[in-house]
Scaffold this motif. Structure first.
Motif, PDB file in Angstrom:
ATOM      1  N   VAL A 223       0.499  -1.444  -0.118  1.00  0.00           N
ATOM      2  CA  VAL A 223      -0.186   0.323  -0.059  1.00  0.00           C
ATOM      3  C   VAL A 223       0.783   1.442  -0.220  1.00  0.00           C
ATOM      4  CG1 VAL A 223      -1.662   1.434   1.133  1.00  0.00           C
ATOM      5  CG2 VAL A 223      -2.378  -0.639   1.200  1.00  0.00           C
ATOM      6  N   LEU A 224       2.112   1.093   0.128  1.00  0.00           N
ATOM      7  CA  LEU A 224       3.091   2.527   0.623  1.00  0.00           C
ATOM      8  C   LEU A 224       3.503   3.007  -0.835  1.00  0.00           C
ATOM      9  CD1 LEU A 224       4.976   2.141   4.107  1.00  0.00           C
ATOM     10  CD2 LEU A 224       3.554   3.967   3.681  1.00  0.00           C
ATOM     11  N   ASP A 225       3.808   1.260  -1.104  1.00  0.00           N
ATOM     12  CA  ASP A 225       4.541   2.083  -2.241  1.00  0.00           C
ATOM     13  C   ASP A 225       3.184   2.182  -3.774  1.00  0.00           C
ATOM     14  OD1 ASP A 225       7.087   1.645  -4.731  1.00  0.00           O
ATOM     15  OD2 ASP A 225       5.934   0.221  -5.371  1.00  0.00           O
ATOM     16  N   LYS A 226       2.106   1.730  -3.735  1.00  0.00           N
ATOM     17  CA  LYS A 226       1.140   2.051  -4.468  1.00  0.00           C
ATOM     18  C   LYS A 226       0.358   3.124  -4.684  1.00  0.00           C
ATOM     19  CE  LYS A 226      -2.659   0.039  -7.103  1.00  0.00           C
ATOM     20  NZ  LYS A 226      -2.710  -1.245  -8.318  1.00  0.00           N
ATOM     21  N   TYR A 227      -0.015   3.255  -3.052  1.00  0.00           N
ATOM     22  CA  TYR A 227      -1.183   4.745  -2.418  1.00  0.00           C
ATOM     23  C   TYR A 227      -0.416   5.884  -2.244  1.00  0.00           C
ATOM     24  CZ  TYR A 227      -4.514   1.047  -3.558  1.00  0.00           C
ATOM     25  OH  TYR A 227      -5.372   0.625  -4.449  1.00  0.00           O
ATOM     26  N   VAL A 228       0.823   5.684  -2.487  1.00  0.00           N
ATOM     27  CA  VAL A 228       2.119   6.767  -1.483  1.00  0.00           C
ATOM     28  C   VAL A 228       3.099   6.876  -1.990  1.00  0.00           C
ATOM     29  CG1 VAL A 228       2.171   7.515   0.916  1.00  0.00           C
ATOM     30  CG2 VAL A 228       0.898   6.332   1.609  1.00  0.00           C
ATOM     31  N   TRP A 229       4.077   6.112  -2.082  1.00  0.00           N
ATOM     32  CA  TRP A 229       5.551   6.535  -2.410  1.00  0.00           C
ATOM     33  C   TRP A 229       4.989   6.915  -4.388  1.00  0.00           C
ATOM     34  CZ3 TRP A 229       7.850   2.262   0.651  1.00  0.00           C
ATOM     35  CH2 TRP A 229       8.294   2.522   2.378  1.00  0.00           C
ATOM     36  N   LYS A 230       4.346   5.542  -5.143  1.00  0.00           N
ATOM     37  CA  LYS A 230       4.172   6.302  -6.011  1.00  0.00           C
ATOM     38  C   LYS A 230       5.865   5.795  -7.223  1.00  0.00           C
ATOM     39  CE  LYS A 230       0.091   8.031  -5.431  1.00  0.00           C
ATOM     40  NZ  LYS A 230      -1.563   9.652  -6.060  1.00  0.00           N
ATOM     41  N   ASP A 231       6.848   4.848  -6.718  1.00  0.00           N
ATOM     42  CA  ASP A 231       7.961   5.491  -6.948  1.00  0.00           C
ATOM     43  C   ASP A 231       7.550   4.252  -8.056  1.00  0.00           C
ATOM     44  OD1 ASP A 231       8.547   3.224  -5.282  1.00  0.00           O
ATOM     45  OD2 ASP A 231       9.719   4.201  -3.758  1.00  0.00           O
ATOM     46  N   GLY A 232       7.508   2.686  -7.724  1.00  0.00           N
ATOM     47  CA  GLY A 232       7.538   1.978  -9.057  1.00  0.00           C
ATOM     48  C   GLY A 232       7.915   1.067  -8.752  1.00  0.00           C
ATOM     49  N   ILE A 233       8.952   1.099  -8.071  1.00  0.00           N
ATOM     50  CA  ILE A 233      10.053   0.263  -7.851  1.00  0.00           C
ATOM     51  C   ILE A 233       9.316  -1.463  -7.959  1.00  0.00           C
ATOM     52  CG2 ILE A 233      11.806  -0.601  -6.784  1.00  0.00           C
ATOM     53  CD1 ILE A 233      12.734   2.828  -5.687  1.00  0.00           C
TER      54      ILE A 233
END
Length: 337
Positions: A223-233
């Protein structure tokens, strides 16, 4: 000099370790800058593979050039100094000395990858002259090659494992010794080692390093990567994310992550069981608790708790979380205990 570092799978909260350990008076912290020159592609581990384990006349010399290019990249430039921000001119100086110490001899010569590494345009520009000559003056001598790389240098290196490890340990010690530690006896460096295959990387140190491997609940990471950081790693599709998560953690089924030099920890335990977990860390790292003069100043569990159970705050991820909970049940943190 004693090293403490942390190892992360990406976004798992390993900076909590560097923040916590930096609160001790006898620790010199290199901050949360990641020093990955040992584990990265073209780094020291790759160098050992090509020079020692899989030596051949082309790959070995070429790997030294690749490592030098990595050194130059990590030195930084006008847009960002990277490692030179911490070591100054010593980053390049000591790294180049390390490269020189590994070279048995060198000569003016080249091979195809000296062209390839400079890009397709450079390669074809250099080779087109040969094509023209073979169609004209050299049409009866196709074995002849025009030397368009007269200034290129080929390095020859094939050290024993013992020699490679000795020179590498000397390099790492000399590099970090070039920094003024203000008489502090512990050096804290972020991401010196990866979380897996650690027995290989620990050999580059004289038993004077400990690493903390940190992981966190996959629901929060997704959730953090997809909805907060949104960096696509990492993958944003929940099914592929589950495959990726298991793929990057599969080594834990065969590797022991609880030894004198390796310690596994959950990010959530640092927050929800702060006292017991930090006491355990202090004991394992052999830190002097009387020197913990700045508790909760760098790592504050009351603040970091905001980065847990994030999936409960985002209603649109409900179905995605169900998939993760079903497929990664063994990795979930039990917040209700």
């Amino acid at each position: 000099m004693r090293f403490i570092t942390c190892s992360s799978y990406y976004g798992t909260g390993s900076s909590a370790i560097t923040d916590f350990v930096s609160e001790f008076d006898n620790v010199y912290s290199f901050t949360n800058e990641e020093f990955r020159f040992i584990q990265d592609p073209d780094g020291i581990s790759d160098l050992e593979f090509n020079l020692v384990e899989c030596f051949n006349r082309h790959n070995s010399g070429h790997s030294l050039k690749r490592f030098k290019r990595l050194v130059d990249f990590y030195s930084g430039n006008v847009f960002g100094k990277k490692y030179s921000n911490f070591f100054g001119d010593n980053w390049k100086k000591v790294s180049y000395e390390y490269i020189d110490s590994l070279i048995d001899f060198s000569y003016h010569g080249w091979w195809m990858y000296d062209l390839y590494d400079r890009g397709p345009f450079f390669y074809f520009r250099k080779r087109i002259i040969n094509k023209i000559l073979h169609l004209t003056l050299w049409r009866n001598n196709h074995d002849r090659v025009l030397n368009t790389m007269k200034n290129e240098v080929t390095y020859c290196s094939h050290p024993s494992e013992e020699k490679f490890l000795s020179l590498t340990r000397e390099f790492i010690y000399k590099l970090f010794s070039s920094v003024n530690f203000d008489s502090k006896d512990i050096v804290l460096v972020d991401q010196l080692l990866p979380p897996n295959n650690l027995n290989r990387y620990l050999r580059y140190f004289d038993n004077n390093i400990q690493t903390v491997v940190v992981d966190r609940d996959p629901r929060d990471l997704f959730v953090l990567d997809k909805y907060v950081w949104k960096d696509g790693i990492i993958p944003n599709d929940p099914d592929i994310f589950c495959k990726w998560f298991e793929y990057t953690r599969s080594h834990r089924k065969t590797e022991n992550l609880n030894t004198d030099q390796i310690h596994f920890i959950r990010f959530e335990d640092l927050i929800y069981d702060y006292d017991n977990t930090t006491r355990e860390l202090i004991d394992w790292l052999k830190l002097d608790s009387s020197l913990h003069s700045r508790p909760r100043q760098s790592f504050n569990p009351d603040y970091s708790i905001k980065n847990t159970k994030v999936w409960r705050k985002i209603p649109e991820c409900k179905n995605e979380i169900k998939i993760i909970e079903n497929k990664l049940s063994e990795y979930l943190y039990n917040f209700d205990v």
